[in-house]
Enzyme design. Structure first.
Site, PDB file in Angstrom:
ATOM      1  CG  PHE A  89       6.875  -5.718  -1.120  1.00 51.03           C
ATOM      2  CD1 PHE A  89       7.791  -6.757  -1.061  1.00 51.03           C
ATOM      3  CD2 PHE A  89       7.313  -4.434  -0.812  1.00 51.03           C
ATOM      4  CE1 PHE A  89       9.107  -6.528  -0.691  1.00 51.03           C
ATOM      5  CE2 PHE A  89       8.629  -4.195  -0.444  1.00 51.03           C
ATOM      6  CZ  PHE A  89       9.524  -5.244  -0.381  1.00 51.03           C
TER       7      PHE A  89
ATOM      8  CB  SER B 139      13.579  -5.025  -1.282  1.00 55.53           C
ATOM      9  OG  SER B 139      14.377  -3.923  -1.633  1.00 55.53           O
TER      10      SER B 139
ATOM     11  CB  CYS C  50      10.498  -1.707   1.772  1.00 56.07           C
ATOM     12  SG  CYS C  50      11.703  -2.101   0.480  1.00 56.07           S
TER      13      CYS C  50
ATOM     14  CB  THR D 232      18.425  -3.503   2.286  1.00 57.05           C
ATOM     15  OG1 THR D 232      17.761  -2.468   1.571  1.00 57.05           O
ATOM     16  CG2 THR D 232      19.522  -4.114   1.429  1.00 57.05           C
TER      17      THR D 232
ATOM     18  CB  ALA E 283      17.508   4.426   9.606  1.00 60.40           C
TER      19      ALA E 283
ATOM     20  CG  HIS F 159       7.997   3.366   1.017  1.00 55.11           C
ATOM     21  ND1 HIS F 159       7.997   3.954  -0.213  1.00 55.11           N
ATOM     22  CD2 HIS F 159       9.092   2.548   1.031  1.00 55.11           C
ATOM     23  CE1 HIS F 159       9.038   3.528  -0.907  1.00 55.11           C
ATOM     24  NE2 HIS F 159       9.703   2.664  -0.165  1.00 55.11           N
TER      25      HIS F 159
ATOM     26  CB  THR G 169     -10.859  -5.680   0.858  1.00 53.65           C
ATOM     27  OG1 THR G 169     -10.188  -6.211  -0.283  1.00 53.65           O
ATOM     28  CG2 THR G 169     -12.011  -4.802   0.400  1.00 53.65           C
TER      29      THR G 169
END
Length: 194
Positions: free
Chosen positions: A2, A39, A46, A48, A62, A99, A144
């Site tokens: 992304f 995704s 991230c 699905t 999960a 992630h 930033t």
């Protein structure tokens, strides 16, 4: 992969408990070409799309995802949404994997000329990956780092970012998903010779 440039904020409409947490998210912009199996970054995570219709989509989380992310998986929360980067797209933010590395807490908010400074305390083990003028993703937003102060860092948010993301509604004590810069993580690993 992304960019950290949020396309819209959605709304969590339904949460179903089970072996996985199933979450239904209302959206508009990201639905234009979203298909099952695609995704989507949801507050920087991230995920699905497991079902898609004209008003929203479903994702499944999960236990590992729930353990590593901010506790915002509830009805009414307005997550930042971004579809995955396609080859040939402009890269206006920075490489964001979706992630999440950890959860950072808002420890202060200060007015700045024409903007607002948000101070975050990350988990101690992640602070070494945060550098002044480096990149972080907070709830999936590419930002930033404006500076470091003790065990915290701060980012300066302009009115546009405050308006089009969910960061403008943050209060002291809130927690957000933090992804540190991917390059910093790989550089550390290379320097250790692993």
């Amino acid at each position: 992969m992304f960019t950290g440039l949020v396309e819209e904020t959605g709304e969590i409409l339904r949460v179903e408990e089970g072996p996985f947490l199933r979450v239904r998210i209302a959206a508009q912009e990201v639905l234009s070409d979203l298909k099952v199996g695609d995704s989507v970054a949801v507050d920087g995570v991230c995920l699905t799309a497991v079902a898609v219709d004209g008003e929203g989509f479903w994702v499944e989380l999960a236990q590992e995802t729930l353990r590593r992310t901010a506790p915002t998986w509830r009805v009414g929360h307005r997550p930042n949404l971004e579809r995955a980067l396609r080859v040939g797209d402009r890269l206006g933010g920075h490489f964001v994997t979706g992630h999440v590395d950890g959860v950072a807490e808002v420890v202060a908010i200060r007015e700045a000329p024409g903007a607002r400074d948000f101070y975050f305390r990350p988990p101690r083990e992640l602070l070494r990956y945060v550098a002044e003028k480096g990149s972080v993703a907070l709830n999936g937003v590419s930002l930033t780092v404006a500076g470091l102060e003790g065990d915290a860092f701060f980012v300066t948010l302009i009115p546009h970012t405050l308006k089009v993301t969910n960061l403008g509604s943050l209060r002291v004590g809130d927690r957000v998903n933090l992804e540190v810069d991917l390059i910093a993580r790989y550089l550390e690993r290379l320097m250790r010779g692993e």
